[in-house]
Design an enzyme around this catalytic site. Sequence first.
Site, mmCIF file in Angstrom:
data_model
loop_
_atom_site.group_PDB
_atom_site.id
_atom_site.type_symbol
_atom_site.label_atom_id
_atom_site.label_comp_id
_atom_site.label_asym_id
_atom_site.label_seq_id
_atom_site.Cartn_x
_atom_site.Cartn_y
_atom_site.Cartn_z
ATOM 1 C CE LYS A 257 -3.848 -1.774 2.707
ATOM 2 N NZ LYS A 257 -4.320 -1.699 4.081
ATOM 3 C CB SER B 257 1.726 12.125 12.297
ATOM 4 O OG SER B 257 2.758 11.735 13.150
#
Length: 152
Positions: A43, A131
């Site tokens: 991915k 993040s």
Amino acid sequence: MTPKKAIFPGSFDPFTRGHEDIVRRASKLFDEVIIGLGHNTKKHNRYFEVNGMVEKIQTVFKDEPKVSVQIYNELTAGFAQRLGADYLIRGLRNTTDFEYENSISQVNRYLFKDLETIFLITSPEYAAISSSIIREVHKYGGDVSEFLPFEI
Ligand code: ADP
């Protein structure tokens, strides 16, 4: 005594000053801390490129022999077991983190019964750093340098 080995797993997309603080504090408690950057190689859903991020993290801890970085592509419990690490470190910022971390720590111990998750509460100056917010700010050209332990 056998050395106390811990993993600090995460996406680290990007690795922040909040993460750095957790690693530095954990390195006072353990003989070895391995930062595990979890990445599914099939991915390509990261914002910051994985190898570049590993190199940046390595520069942050270049003078800290207890700390190393690895990419892993398997169950976190399996990664810990493979490395012979009996401790898994996670950071807690708020109750949302707690709800999530509580469930995954139960599952991880089910998968690897000797694995003890150790939670370190965020230092207040880093509590608001995430993040996902950094990615959002960076995407629209905002300055994120304050939140990161390296230049991006
Ligand atoms: P994940 O995708 O596995 O949640 P992250 O890279 O977002 O990985 O975070 C890794 C760990 O660091 C998690 O335990 C998270 O709660 C913790 N963490 C993230 N930001 C901070 C912060 N500012 N202070 C303390 N812990 C943090």
